[in-house]
Structure formats: C-alpha cells, structure tokens
Scaffold this motif. Sequence first.
Motif, mmCIF file in Angstrom:
data_model
loop_
_atom_site.group_PDB
_atom_site.id
_atom_site.type_symbol
_atom_site.label_atom_id
_atom_site.label_comp_id
_atom_site.label_asym_id
_atom_site.label_seq_id
_atom_site.Cartn_x
_atom_site.Cartn_y
_atom_site.Cartn_z
ATOM 1 N N VAL A 198 0.839 -1.211 0.000
ATOM 2 C CA VAL A 198 0.000 0.000 0.000
ATOM 3 C C VAL A 198 0.868 1.254 0.000
ATOM 4 N N ALA A 199 1.931 1.245 0.807
ATOM 5 C CA ALA A 199 2.813 2.418 0.887
ATOM 6 C C ALA A 199 3.469 2.703 -0.465
ATOM 7 N N CYS A 200 3.903 1.651 -1.159
ATOM 8 C CA CYS A 200 4.559 1.846 -2.454
ATOM 9 C C CYS A 200 3.579 2.356 -3.513
ATOM 10 N N LEU A 201 2.378 1.771 -3.530
ATOM 11 C CA LEU A 201 1.404 2.154 -4.548
ATOM 12 C C LEU A 201 0.774 3.524 -4.274
ATOM 13 N N ALA A 202 0.519 3.783 -2.991
ATOM 14 C CA ALA A 202 -0.234 4.990 -2.648
ATOM 15 C C ALA A 202 0.635 6.114 -2.089
ATOM 16 N N ALA A 203 1.947 5.983 -2.170
ATOM 17 C CA ALA A 203 2.839 6.998 -1.599
ATOM 18 C C ALA A 203 2.494 8.420 -2.043
ATOM 19 N N PRO A 204 2.265 8.663 -3.354
ATOM 20 C CA PRO A 204 1.945 10.036 -3.763
ATOM 21 C C PRO A 204 0.652 10.545 -3.141
#
Length: 440
Positions: free
Chosen positions: A319-325
């Motif tokens: 989730v952090a990698c995909l939703a970082a922005p």
Amino acid sequence: MSDRSVLQKILRDLRNPLFRNGYALMANTGITAVLGMGYWLLATRFYTPEEFGSGQALITAMRLFASLTALGFVGALARYIPIAGRRTADVILRGYGMAAATGGVAAIGFLLTLPMWGEIYSVLGGLGHGLFFLGAVLVWSVFTLQDVALTGLRQAVWVPVNNLVFGLVKMGLLVALAGSLPEGGIFVSWVIPTAIALIPVNFLIFGLQVPKHVRETAGEARPPGLREMGRFLAGDFPGTLSMLAIVYLVPVLIAARVGEATFGRFSMAHTLGCMIELLAMNMAISLTVEGSFDRSRLAANARQALKRALLIITPIIGVACLAAPLILAVFGSEFATEGTTLLRLMALAVLPRVLIEVYLSSLRALGEARKLAVVQIGLAALVLASIMALFPFVGVNSVGYGLLFSELLVALLIFRSLRKVLKGGETGRHRVTQRSPEAA
C-alpha cells in the motif's frame, strides 16, 4: 480463509504472550502512525513551512540525544526484566537514570556547539530555549524506556493506550498554541504532554505491575548480576548506538544541509517510512522477552514471529509503495513531489529489515552480544557510507537508496545464521552451554 477463521486465529494468538505483546505493539505503531499523520497534517495547516521544518528538526535532535543510552537499554530491559525478580524495579530505574544522564550530557555538548549544526538549530541559542531543550531531552529519555518496561513486564497492552492519550493531547495542544506561540509551538506541544505522561505510566509500572511481576515470577526469577548486564550492554550498546545513527543522526545531518522547508518535506516521508519499520522492530522486541522467559521455545517463537510480521507488514509495504503520492499529497503537493521516491524506498527496505530484526532479537535472547554488535555496526556503517556517497547525486533520496541497499545486503549475509535459529540449532547449543547465574 474466512473472516471468522481469521478472527479465531487472532483470538488464539492472544492467549500466547508473544503474540499478545506483539499485537499490542503493532497496534501501538498503527495508532502512532494515524495520530502522527493527523498531528503533522494539523501542523501544515496552522504553521508556516519554515516553522514546520524547524519543529521537525528540533524534535529529531531531541530524540537523538535522549536515545543515546535509552535505545541501548531497550534490548537490555527486554532481555532482563522477565528474569529480574525482586530486582525488577532496580533494573528499570538504572535504565532510566543512565539514559537521562547520558542524554543530558550529550544535549549540553550540542548546545555548546550550536554553530556547527547549521542555521536551523540557531533558535536554541538563548538560555531559556536551551534549558527547555535540555529538559525535553531528559523527559524523552525516560519516555523512551516506559514502553519497553511495560513490554518486559508482559503488559504491552498498556502501550497503545498510553500513546493514544498522548497523541490526542499533543494534537490539541498543537492547535491551541498556533495563535499564542506560532514560533516554537510544534516543539512545545510535543514536549509538554510527554512530561505529563511520565506520572501515570510510571505509577502503573512501579506501583502495580512490578509488584505483580515479582510475585508471579518468584519461583522462576534469575536476577541478573551487574557483571552479566554489563557484558550484555558492552556488546549490545555499541551496535545499538550504530542503529541510532541510522534512525536519528541521519535526519539531523540532512537538516544541517538543506533548508527548513525542504527538511520538513523530507522528514514527513522519512517519518512515515520509519513507522512501517517500527512494526518489524516491535514484534522482534516481544520475541526477545519471550525468549528470555523460555529459551527452549525461541526457535518456534522466532518462526511464528517472522511469519506474523511478514503477513502483516507485506500488505502495508504494498500500500505504501502504490499509494505513496496520495498519502503524501494529504500534506501538500510539494510533499508528494519531493517525498514519494523516499517513502517507497524506505517501505521496500522494511522487508529485509524484518529478517534482520528477528535475528537480532534472537541473539539478544541468547545473550550473543558480540554477534549483535557486529551485525548492527556493520549495517550502520553500510547505511551511512551509502548515504554520504549518494547524497551529492540524488539528494535526500540517498537515505532511501542507502537503507534499501544496506539492509538487503545484511539480510543476505545473516540469512544462513537466521535459518539455524529458526531450526533450533542455536537454541539447542545454548541449552547445553549456558552458564549458571552464579558463574555470571
């Protein structure tokens, strides 16, 4: 697996002290993350970008000096509180005292050399501001060890409760000070609730839980001698000090090289990345506690801790990698632009960190201080060298690249030894060769 079976599995886990403590600490990390995001979101709304960055820098410096000895005692308290018996209160108080004394001396040295640390710390130049910073370091030194004391007493369930109240009070004070103290309000709103929290939490520890722990472990306790604890700290502390350089010294060095607004955006991504990493570390601390109670169960507990940690952390990393922005954009578009790559890299670095933390906690439970030092110092040296080499080329993202490269490499190097721990080879050897308390 159905929702009902998942719930039943968690309920079964909660009967096991390892997972009860581990889940409590993971819940604490989740609560801290949510409230932390809320706190910094409010800070972006009520304070200027420069004051936001300045507040982050002061808090990071405070935590650096407060943790010089406090973090060194995290492993020791987790290792020895379970077996301290009648000396439990003395073990905890010694940790508090040494952490506060070391942190205070370091803070004084910092205040006397302020010009060396960059313009961002010049606000501490006055006597009043300097004394307040010194007091904050002393308070945070004790605050750092409260949670691990409760964990060592098998009462980690109180840790998220404490931090929930602390986080809410901190947020309320942040907003209240925005009008009356626009410069310095962030730092003050962080410190005052911390000082207040010391009173009820230490009453819980020394007034209720320590006497209960002494009664319950009367027949099993093996109070550690000063020489035994000294040997453990001699091996664990240098390594922990090295890890401290990764967590707190790196941001302070970055703060000295960039402007206040840039540091504020860097530190938000860095803080979120560290929160994910804490999930791995918290389950590992619980493993040290249970390994100290019963070394014969260390291999089984290590396997289960590793499995649960990966099960919980892997989706969070995804989730952090995909939703970082999107996550960082909540704080402002510039946070997303400048912090997305860093947050993704730090999130990915947590996967190998899970393996490293389980291995380190197993070594603590086994009393392998020399191996602890070698792994931790080696990792810190790799991280710092990588960041310094990459900073001229990729700026603040060097922190993410340095962490990912270094933790992958160390995880590969310790993987063979970790497999032995997971299979029970190391615990079996220590059951044979462990010395008696008198020999220590």
